[in-house]
Design an enzyme around this catalytic site. Sequence first.
Site, PDB file in Angstrom:
ATOM      1  N   LYS A 203       0.832  -1.200   0.000  1.00  0.00           N
ATOM      2  CA  LYS A 203       0.000   0.000   0.000  1.00  0.00           C
ATOM      3  C   LYS A 203       0.871   1.257   0.000  1.00  0.00           C
ATOM      4  O   LYS A 203       1.998   1.214   0.501  1.00  0.00           O
ATOM      5  CB  LYS A 203      -0.864   0.033   1.274  1.00  0.00           C
ATOM      6  CG  LYS A 203      -2.001  -0.957   1.315  1.00  0.00           C
ATOM      7  CD  LYS A 203      -2.784  -0.797   2.610  1.00  0.00           C
ATOM      8  CE  LYS A 203      -3.934  -1.791   2.700  1.00  0.00           C
ATOM      9  NZ  LYS A 203      -4.956  -1.609   1.667  1.00  0.00           N
TER      10      LYS A 203
ATOM     11  N   ARG B 106     -10.167 -11.620   2.094  1.00  0.00           N
ATOM     12  CA  ARG B 106     -10.999 -12.707   1.554  1.00  0.00           C
ATOM     13  C   ARG B 106     -10.301 -14.050   1.651  1.00  0.00           C
ATOM     14  O   ARG B 106     -10.957 -15.084   1.721  1.00  0.00           O
ATOM     15  CB  ARG B 106     -11.406 -12.353   0.117  1.00  0.00           C
ATOM     16  CG  ARG B 106     -10.284 -12.222  -0.853  1.00  0.00           C
ATOM     17  CD  ARG B 106     -10.689 -11.455  -2.102  1.00  0.00           C
ATOM     18  NE  ARG B 106     -10.914 -10.050  -1.826  1.00  0.00           N
ATOM     19  CZ  ARG B 106     -11.331  -9.162  -2.724  1.00  0.00           C
ATOM     20  NH1 ARG B 106     -11.592  -9.542  -3.961  1.00  0.00           N
ATOM     21  NH2 ARG B 106     -11.506  -7.900  -2.388  1.00  0.00           N
TER      22      ARG B 106
HETATM   23  N1  BES Z   1      -8.156  -3.691   4.485  1.00  0.00           N
HETATM   24  C1  BES Z   1      -8.306  -3.291   3.147  1.00  0.00           C
HETATM   25  C2  BES Z   1      -9.609  -2.535   2.878  1.00  0.00           C
HETATM   26  C3  BES Z   1      -9.795  -1.222   3.553  1.00  0.00           C
HETATM   27  C4  BES Z   1      -9.523  -0.047   2.886  1.00  0.00           C
HETATM   28  C5  BES Z   1     -10.313  -1.141   4.835  1.00  0.00           C
HETATM   29  C6  BES Z   1      -9.729   1.166   3.501  1.00  0.00           C
HETATM   30  C7  BES Z   1     -10.510   0.075   5.458  1.00  0.00           C
HETATM   31  C8  BES Z   1     -10.232   1.237   4.790  1.00  0.00           C
HETATM   32  C9  BES Z   1      -8.286  -4.514   2.239  1.00  0.00           C
HETATM   33  O1  BES Z   1      -7.528  -5.576   2.662  1.00  0.00           O
HETATM   34  C10 BES Z   1      -7.727  -4.082   0.942  1.00  0.00           C
HETATM   35  O2  BES Z   1      -6.575  -3.759   0.891  1.00  0.00           O
HETATM   36  N2  BES Z   1      -8.541  -4.093  -0.074  1.00  0.00           N
HETATM   37  C11 BES Z   1      -8.114  -3.731  -1.371  1.00  0.00           C
HETATM   38  C12 BES Z   1      -8.684  -4.765  -2.298  1.00  0.00           C
HETATM   39  C13 BES Z   1      -8.064  -4.766  -3.661  1.00  0.00           C
HETATM   40  C14 BES Z   1      -6.628  -5.131  -3.611  1.00  0.00           C
HETATM   41  C15 BES Z   1      -8.820  -5.738  -4.522  1.00  0.00           C
HETATM   42  C16 BES Z   1      -8.630  -2.322  -1.643  1.00  0.00           C
HETATM   43  O3  BES Z   1      -9.623  -1.898  -1.012  1.00  0.00           O
HETATM   44  O4  BES Z   1      -8.027  -1.622  -2.420  1.00  0.00           O
HETATM   45 MN    MN Z   2      -5.504  -5.402   2.027  1.00  0.00          MN
END
Ligand code: BES
Ligand code: MN
Length: 523
Positions: free
Chosen positions: A297, A371
């Site tokens: 990230k 997931r």
């Molecule tokens: N934990 C994150 C989602 C999230 C984002 C929670 C902002 C709270 C606030 C999750 O694991 C994630 O990184 N999701 C990705 C999914 C993508 C890689 C398909 C996302 O939201 O970008």
């Molecule tokens: Mn994530």
Amino acid sequence: MTSPSTTLSLVDTDPAELAVDAIVIGVHSQTGEPDATSGRAATLLLASGAESIAAAFDGKLTETLALLGATGGPGEVIKLATLGTVTAPVVAAVGLGPEPTGAAPAPEVLRRAAGAAVRALAGASRVALALPLPDDTDAPAALRAVAEGALLGGYRFAGYKTRPQPARREPVAEVLVAVPDAGDAVATAEVARARAVTDAVRRTRDWVNTAPNELRPPAFADSVAAAAREAGLEVEVLDETALREGGYGGIVAVGQGSEAPPRLVRISYTPAGGGAGKRVALVGKGITFDTGGISIKPAQGMWEMKSDMAGAAAVAAAMLAVAALKPSVPVTAYLPMAENMPSGTSYRPGDVITMFDGKRVEVLNTDAEGRMILADAIARACADGCDYLFETSTLTGGQVVALGKKVAGVMGTPELCDRVKVAGDAVGEPAWPMPLPDDVRKGMDSDVADISQVNAGMDRAGHMLQGGVFLREFVTADVSWAHIDIAGPSYHSGEPTGYWTKGGTGVPVRTLLHLIEDVAANG
Ligand code: BES
Ligand code: MN
Ligand code: ZN
């Protein structure tokens, strides 16, 4: 680690005579016609409950509050020195918005008002609430809301400061709620329920607010297991060896990048007599920190990913409330826990993972880790046997894009999704049903495995729905299920509002408890 709690009790003493630091009354906003002589519009209306206070001020209370700037708008708290007119040295008028025609304010209005008032009175040690409580069949719900709001508004995370904070006003220690009959059994039961429920919400907030270096999977599992055992619940913790041997490929894959190994905590509640009706399973995402892994990230805001275990925290805390409330349905919770880190041992894009139920998943983005661990936990819950499965997770940023920071997204069996929405509306944790379209599933076809973990072209369209569609693959056909994406509402990064403080909110603990009681009552 648990933050100190406010005490709450009922009183039927005249609010004007209560020996407290501050007495809270309600005020409604009003858009009235201008007064013929003064030319000013009456903008304020005292809510019921404030009668004896108003009498002590000789009819001048509304006018004085208006001069102090009170408008009666939601969230507003105006404090007034009483200088001997009533026993309490301070009156605090909390805004309730326009007076609802012919009815008492909605429970959520009262919950937020009680929260806002108790927050605004930090520094006072003893506070009484004289808010408008209906005396009909709505009375228990209104009292419940006031008690919940007060106990949640009085929350503060203990934090990590090494020096005492002289300027900091401590949360209110003791709240009294003025009711017509303090000895009433229904009212007493509502206070006990509010205590159990808000203890669970506060516990969730504490876990979420804990620094991620202090709450890696083994520590989180230990903390949850200790609390659950203390509550008399049955607990089983699978460590990394048990997970590998048990075939939990998704949990192992995500957890393998961290030096702190993954866990799966299983907590069971069995009602007295075993419970003949439906069996409920709860599943919560427990990523103690989400860096994204190899698909890392951006740095900005990454610290908020300490809240990526909010689903697991909410489920674990809900189980503690279940132990106290003793509903007549069996409930089992599944909490997969892992830390998503980039390292030489991390799982990687391109990996194919064999999951607990034997399905093979092609990893395309290690940041879609939730997931992976949830699929194993869901499959395990289905293998154990359940009728209803509620899963909650900070799963996608797409939830925040689609529904914002206050409304959770719900996907799953349509009837159960509707039930989640109704439960959310009832407790003030809004949730909105979302679809699981066929074309989204098609986009997740993998060239090499049974399914891709995300859209094969990395297309972020319908991003939240991809999460739901993926999880559906791991639910067996005999189970009604609902996935509640709480990426937005589980964590509040803005200024405190209503009974929400900064940080973890405790969403969706109260929805889960409402659903369990709904299943106990209606099957
Ligand atoms: N934990 C994150 C989602 C999230 C984002 C929670 C902002 C709270 C606030 C999750 O694991 C994630 O990184 N999701 C990705 C999914 C993508 C890689 C398909 C996302 O939201 O970008
Ligand atoms: Mn994530
Ligand atoms: Zn995550």
